[in-house]
Design an enzyme around this catalytic site. Structure first.
Site, PDB file in Angstrom:
ATOM      1  CG  ASP A   1     -38.196 -91.842 -66.198  1.00 16.74           C
ATOM      2  OD1 ASP A   1     -38.080 -90.644 -66.533  1.00 16.74           O
ATOM      3  OD2 ASP A   1     -37.492 -92.391 -65.325  1.00 16.74           O
TER       4      ASP A   1
ATOM      5  CE1 TYR B   1     -42.015 -90.613 -59.412  1.00 19.64           C
ATOM      6  CE2 TYR B   1     -40.971 -88.892 -58.109  1.00 19.64           C
ATOM      7  CZ  TYR B   1     -41.520 -89.334 -59.299  1.00 19.64           C
ATOM      8  OH  TYR B   1     -41.574 -88.492 -60.376  1.00 19.64           O
TER       9      TYR B   1
END
Length: 261
Positions: free
Chosen positions: A52, A110
């Protein structure tokens, strides 16, 4: 036609995410321009995880097809000479045509990094998140256990997510402290839009004592984003690893970001 795999590192602060968007600055757009200059023809890149806006990557993996012959060294240094300084190609490798950066991936990892101190971080403000209340990483780890496994993660899915299903499988969540930084590390087969940032929001609420650890289970079972916590800012999030079958023999990179020991 040859297929080339790439390892890419970038600071996402100045970009509207990975994916190309008309009239907006994106990581994919910059990488494609740089590679096209080296290949002398238009290049279109596919990545493992479309990060993002504001999200970083220390180990993004991508691939592209080309009719140009260049050595691995030439792809790396040629592209880097045409890229802005906040994006780096780490390696390039010719792969078989059945390799796909997204669909061949078995897992992604992540890390969300929270600077846990009453005073906000001035120097690393674009590189880490921040929470001023003391966080108890043991409480956060207890809450995280409810999320491990295959579940419907609708409560952790951002608005506008285009995934065909909200079901994902989390293999591992680890919460640990490095001095004033709390690291939330999540490995799954794939992720939904804002999924890691929404998980981090729930775990931070638990770690600060605002919620009990079993609230994570309550949120998960609700299958309703409105029942979840806040979506934490993107600046603390890093794509740090993508796993592939060993037959592709891709280079392995150390987990990042570099400022973590």
């Amino acid at each position: 036609m040859a297929r080339i795999a790439l390892g890419i590192r970038y600071d996402g602060s100045a970009y509207h995410g990975w994916q190309v968007q008309e009239a907006l600055k994106t990581v994919q757009g910059e990488v494609e321009k740089a590679l096209s200059a080296v290949a002398n023809h238009p290049v279109f890149v596919t990545c493992a995880g479309r990060t993002d806006a504001g999200v970083h990557a220390s180990a993004q993996v991508a691939h592209f097809d080309t009719t140009a012959y260049r050595s691995d060294h030439a792809w790396v240094f040629g592209a880097n000479s045409n890229l802005p300084h906040d994006i780096s190609i780490l390696w390039a490798k010719a792969v078989e045509e059945d390799f796909h950066a997204r669909y061949s991936a078995m897992a992604r990892r992540y890390r969300y990094i929270v600077y846990n101190h009453e005073i906000r971080p001035a120097i690393l403000r674009k590189a880490i998140g921040w929470h001023y209340r003391p966080l108890d990483e043991k409480r956060m780890q207890a809450g995280a256990q409810y999320l491990i496994g295959e579940h419907d993660f609708s409560s952790f899915q951002g608005a506008g997510c285009q995934s065909r299903t909200p079901v994902r499988k989390i293999f591992q969540i680890e919460i640990y402290r490095i001095r004033r930084m709390v690291v939330i590390e999540v490995q799954a087969n794939a992720f939904l839009l804002h999924m890691v940032r929404n998980i981090a929001g729930v775990l931070i609420a638990i770690g600060s004592g605002e919620k009990h650890p079993d609230w994570a289970q309550t949120v998960l079972k609700a299958k309703d984003r409105r029942q979840g916590g806040v979506t934490v800012p993107p600046n603390g999030l890093y794509l740090v690893e993508v796993n592939y079958p060993p037959n592709f023999k891709l280079p392995r990179m150390p987990l990042g970001p570099f400022f973590l020991p």
